[in-house]
Enzyme design. Structure first.
Site, PDB file in Angstrom:
ATOM      1  N   GLY A  38     -23.158 -23.271  69.785  1.00  0.00           N
ATOM      2  CA  GLY A  38     -22.628 -23.929  70.975  1.00  0.00           C
ATOM      3  C   GLY A  38     -21.857 -25.193  70.724  1.00  0.00           C
ATOM      4  N   HIS A  68     -50.897 -36.080  87.740  1.00  0.00           N
ATOM      5  CA  HIS A  68     -50.435 -35.720  86.395  1.00  0.00           C
ATOM      6  C   HIS A  68     -49.042 -36.305  86.131  1.00  0.00           C
ATOM      7  CE1 HIS A  68     -50.354 -32.854  82.894  1.00  0.00           C
ATOM      8  NE2 HIS A  68     -49.057 -33.116  83.023  1.00  0.00           N
ATOM      9  N   GLU A  69     -48.118 -36.099  87.065  1.00  0.00           N
ATOM     10  CA  GLU A  69     -46.744 -36.574  86.861  1.00  0.00           C
ATOM     11  C   GLU A  69     -46.654 -38.091  86.919  1.00  0.00           C
ATOM     12  OE1 GLU A  69     -44.701 -34.587  85.767  1.00  0.00           O
ATOM     13  OE2 GLU A  69     -45.824 -32.777  86.205  1.00  0.00           O
ATOM     14  N   LYS A 116     -17.589 -24.041  67.159  1.00  0.00           N
ATOM     15  CA  LYS A 116     -16.967 -23.576  65.911  1.00  0.00           C
ATOM     16  C   LYS A 116     -15.879 -22.537  66.205  1.00  0.00           C
ATOM     17  CE  LYS A 116     -20.936 -22.284  64.232  1.00  0.00           C
ATOM     18  NZ  LYS A 116     -21.813 -22.817  65.304  1.00  0.00           N
ATOM     19  N   ASP A 131     -47.166 -30.452  77.100  1.00  0.00           N
ATOM     20  CA  ASP A 131     -47.235 -31.845  76.638  1.00  0.00           C
ATOM     21  C   ASP A 131     -47.943 -31.929  75.293  1.00  0.00           C
ATOM     22  OD1 ASP A 131     -46.099 -32.549  79.057  1.00  0.00           O
ATOM     23  OD2 ASP A 131     -48.046 -32.764  80.024  1.00  0.00           O
TER      24      ASP A 131
END
Length: 700
Positions: free
Chosen positions: A236, A454-455, A239, A532
Site C-alpha cells: 500500500g 472501561h473506556e 510501489k 488490550d
C-alpha cells in the site's frame, strides 16, 4: 551433474504425455459405454415362455435365431403387454420418440426341439444370418485403439496449435510468450505529480528516466548505466503506483508484468517467457521492464523443501538475461516486492539490481502531501484541517489515506452535503479503525455501565500519564469491528518509530486502564480487555526481546524481525531457558504498569464517576468535554470539543485551510518548541502500525 540438469524438464514432458494418454483412454471408455447404453435403451428382454405365448397368439412375424439370443419382430400394429409396469412405460416412451423397439429372449439351456415345428405351424419366419465373428484383436482395434488414437491426435493438436519457430515447450500455443502490458508515454494516466510522500524514491526514479533520455552525459564521464532497481516497502505504500508514474513520465516503452505470470505447470515455460520478454524489450530499446511481486519467482534457491524446478529455471533464466543484455542499449529493469528477505542473493548482487529503493510509510509531511493529492478533486469545507488528519493517521500508507478521503466524500453525500467537512474526515478515520456503528445492538444497563467505566479508565490513565497521548474521543456505541466501545488517542507529534522507555510504559499503562477500572470500581473482570492485554503484552515483549529495555537482559537481543515490510513479525533467537526467563521479565513490566493504572484509577474515582455519568447520557464525548468535567466546567460550553487534552495545540496551529489553497508540500514540517527541557527529546521519524494512532478498540 550437467547431464542431470540438462534433462531437468524431461519428467515434466513425460507427465504431460502420460496425462494425454490417460485422458484419451478415459474418453474412449466413456464413448463406448454411452454407445452401448444407447443400443440397450431400444432393446427389451422378455422371458422365453412369454415369447412362446406371443407366437401362439399370432403376434410374431419373424424370429432371428442366434446362439446367444433370439430377436423377436412383432407384426405391424400389434401391441403387447409386459409383466413389468416399468418396462411398459419404457416401451411407450421409446415408441413416442419414434425409436424401433427390439424384443430379445435368451434361448433355453436345453435345446427346444419343438420350437421349429411350432414356428412353422403358426407361420413365423425364422432363420439366422451368416455373420463372420470378428477377431478379438479387430474388436479391440475398432472399439478402443482407433478412437483413442483419434482423441490423442485431437488433444495434441489443441495443445500444440500455433507452434512457432522455437521448439519445445516455449512455443506451445503461445504459452512461452511473455504477456507483458506495454505502455507508451503517458498512457497509464499517472505521473509523479500523482505520487506524494515518497520524495527520495521519486528522485532516484527520476534519475533513471534521465539516464534513458540522456545516456550520453553519463557514459561521457565513464559511468556505467544501472541495469535494475528494486522497489521495497510495505503493502500500500505505492510501489506499483510509482512504476506507473515512471511509465507516465518516461517517453519510452514500458513493459509491465507480474511475477506470477511466469509461473506455469510445465517446466521451462517461465524461462521461455523471460527470454521472450527481454527479446521484445531489446527490439524497443531504450525501454523499462517492470516486474511486480518478483518474490514469486525470485525466492532463494534451496533444496530443503524439495525445490521447484520450474521456479528455479525461471530464476536462472532471469539472472542470465540480467547479465546478458547490453546496458548501453537502455534497457532498465524495475522490480517490486514487500518480502526482500526471501529473495535469492544472486538476484540482489551489484550488476543485476544495482539499486534498492525503499518506499516506506510516509512521515507527517508525506501524509499531508498525500492527503492533499487525494483531496484535490474533492470539495472541502473551510473548517477542514488536513494536518490534523495527517497527525492522527501516523503509520498509515498511501492506500489507507486514499480510502480515508474517499470514505469522507461518501459520508458527506449520505448526509446530503455538497462538500466535505472536518467531521467527515474524522468520522471516516474512525470508520477505518473501528468500523461502522451497530445500530441494532442493545446493551443492558449493567453492560453499558461496565463499558463506560472501561473506556473512561483508558481515558483517565492517558490524561494523567505524562508520556501518554492526548484523548480525542470516548464512545460506548458498539461498532462492527467487534468493539462495544473505544477510546481514541490522537498524537500531537509525529512520533511513530522512535519512542522512549517511559512512553512505552505509559502506552502499556493506558492499555491496562480498562481492566484496572473494572477491577477497582466494579470489582470484576471481563473478556473485553482481551485486545488490550494482547497489545500490552506485545509491547512489553518487544521491550525485553528487541529493544534492550529490561534490567536482567540489558542490551542482549533475544529476537529478530522476520517480515519487516509485512506484519513485522519476529522470531526468538534464544534458548528455551532464556525464553522462560524473558516471560518472567515481561510479566514484571506488565505488573508494574497495571499497578500504576490501578493507582491512577483509585486517585481519581470521583472524577471518573462524573465523566461516566455524562458519557452514559451522551454515549459519545470528546477529550475536551472530559477535561471540562474534571475541571468543574460545563462540558456543553466547550468552544473546541476536539482540543487537545494536554493543554496545548501541538502542531496544528497556523495551517491555512486547504479548501482555499491546496498545493504539494515538499519541505519538511518542523516540530513545535518543547515546553521544557525534559520534553525536548528525540527527533521524530517514521513507521509503525496504522492502528497505533492510537485508537483503542477495547471491549470485544
Amino acid at each position: 551433474m550437467n547431464k542431470k540438469k540438462g534433462n531437468g524438464n524431461k519428467p515434466g514432458r513425460v507427465v504431460g504425455l502420460v496425462s494425454i494418454v490417460l485422458w484419451a483412454l478415459v474418453l474412449t471408455v466413456l464413448f463406448n459405454s454411452c454407445q452401448s447404453s444407447i443400443k440397450n435403451a431400444s432393446t427389451v428382454e422378455v422371458d422365453y415362455s412369454t415369447f412362446k405365448q406371443w407366437v401362439m397368439a399370432g403376434n410374431v412375424e419373424r424370429v432371428q435365431l442366434e446362439s446367444s439370443k433370439y430377436t423377436i419382430f412383432l407384426k405391424e400394429g400389434v401391441e403387447v403387454e409386459l409383466d413389468d409396469p416399468e418396462e411398459n412405460k419404457l416401451t411407450d416412451i421409446l415408441g413416442k420418440q419414434g425409436m424401433t423397439i427390439s424384443y430379445v429372449t435368451a434361448p433355453p439351456p436345453v435345446p427346444d426341439l419343438q420350437l421349429y415345428a411350432m414356428l412353422d405351424y403358426y407361420g413365423v419366419e425364422h432363420g439366422s444370418e451368416m455373420v463372420e465373428a470378428p477377431s478379438f484383436i479387430m474388436s479391440l482395434l475398432v472399439s478402443y485403439l482407433l478412437p483413442m488414437l483419434l482423441l490423442m491426435v485431437g488433444l495434441f493438436t489443441l495443445m500444440f496449435r500455433g507452434i512457432g519457430s522455437r521448439g519445445g515447450m516455449g512455443g506451445m500455443g503461445g504459452v512461452g510468450k511473455a504477456n507483458a502490458k506495454v505502455y507508451v508515454e503517458k498512457s497509464t494516466g499517472v505521473t509523479f505529480a500523482d505520487v506524494a510522500g515518497q520524495d527520495e524514491a521519486k528522485e532516484s526514479l527520476q534519475e533513471i528516466i534521465d539516464i534513458l533520455h540522456n545516456p550520453g552525459k553519463y557514459t561521457e564521464i565513464g559511468a556505467k548505466l544501472p541495469k535494475g532497481a528494486l522497489l521495497v516497502g510495505p503493502p500500500g505504500t505505492g510501489k506499483t503506483l510509482l512504476a506507473k508514474a515512471v511509465a507516465g513520465e518516461a517517453v519510452v516503452p514500458f513493459f509491465s508484468i507480474s511475477g506470477s505470470d511466469f509461473v506455469e505447470m510445465f517446466v521451462g515455460v517461465g524461462a521461455s517467457r523471460v527470454r521472450d520478454l527481454f527479446k521484445e524489450a531489446a527490439k524497443l530499446a531504450p525501454c523499462i521492464i517492470f516486474i511486480d511481486e518478483i518474490d514469486t519467482i525470485g525466492k532463494s534457491r534451496d533444496n530443503r523443501m524439495g525445490g521447484n524446478d520450474e521456479r528455479e529455471q525461471t530464476l536462472n533464466q532471469l539472472l542470465a538475461e540480467l547479465d546478458g543484455f547490453d546496458p548501453t542499449k537502455g534497457v532498465i529493469v524495475l522490480a517490486a516486492t514487500n518480502r526482500p528477505e526471501v529473495l535469492d542473493s544472486a538476484l540482489l548482487r551489484p550488476g543485476r539490481f544495482d539499486r534498492r529503493i525503499t518506499i516506506d510509510r510516509p512521515n507527517l509531511a508525506g501524509r499531508l502531501a498525500t492527503l492533499q493529492v487525494h483531496t484535490r478533486k474533492i470539495r472541502l469545507a473551510e473548517d477542514v484541517d488536513l494536518k490534523k488528519i495527517a497527525l492522527a493517521t501516523a503509520g498509515c500508507v498511501g492506500a489507507d489515506l486514499a480510502n480515508l478521503a474517499n470514505e469522507a466524500a461518501l459520508r458527506a453525500v449520505r448526509h446530503g452535503r455538497r462538500f466535505v467537512k472536518q467531521e467527515d474526515l474524522l468520522a471516516s478515520f474512525e470508520f477505518v479503525i473501528a468500523g461502522s456503528e451497530k445500530k441494532n445492538s442493545v446493551l443492558t444497563p449493567f453492560e453499558r455501565k461496565l463499558v463506560a467505566y472501561h473506556e473512561v479508565g483508558h481515558a483517565m490513565v492517558a490524561y494523567k500519564q505524562k508520556n501518554a497521548e492526548p484523548v480525542q474521543k470516548i464512545t460506548i456505541v458498539p461498532h462492527t469491528e467487534g468493539s462495544l466501545g473505544y477510546t481514541l488517542l490522537m498524537p500531537e507529534e509525529d512520533k511513530t518509530n522512535l519512542r522512549t522507555r517511559e512512553e512505552l510504559m505509559a502506552k502499556i499503562a493506558v492499555s491496562m486502564g480498562g481492566r484496572a477500572a473494572e477491577s477497582v470500581v466494579l470489582n470484576t473482570m471481563t473478556n473485553g480487555a482481551s485486545q488490550d492485554i494482547q497489545e500490552a503484552t506485545d509491547v512489553a515483549r518487544k521491550m525485553v526481546a528487541m529493544f534492550g529495555m529490561s534490567e536482567e537482559f540489558g542490551m542482549m537481543a533475544l529476537a529478530s524481525v522476520r517480515t519487516q515490510y509485512l506484519d513485522g513479525g519476529y522470531g526468538l533467537d534464544c534458548a528455551q531457558d532464556t525464553a522462560a526467563a524473558m516471560d518472567k521479565e515481561v510479566k514484571a513490566i506488565l505488573d508494574a504498569c497495571y499497578a500504576d493504572a490501578e493507582q491512577v484509577i483509585r486517585d481519581n474515582l470521583d472524577d471518573m464517576h462524573k465523566v461516566v455519568e455524562y458519557l452514559l447520557d451522551k454515549e459519545t464525548i470528546t477529550g475536551g468535554e472530559m477535561v471540562a468535567i474534571i475541571e468543574g466546567r460545563d462540558p456543553s460550553l466547550v468552544e473546541n470539543p476536539y482540543a487537545s487534552t494536554s493543554g496545548h495545540s501541538g502542531m496544528t496551529d497556523g495551517i491555512e485551510p486547504p479548501a482555499r489553497n491546496i498545493h504539494m508540500v515538499s519541505e519538511a514540517v518542523q516540530a513545535p518548541p518543547a515546553e521544557n527541557a525534559d520534553e525536548a527529546g528525540t527527533e521524530e521519524t517514521e513507521t509503525e502500525n496504522c492502528m497505533d494512532t492510537e485508537a483503542k478498540k477495547d471491549v470485544d
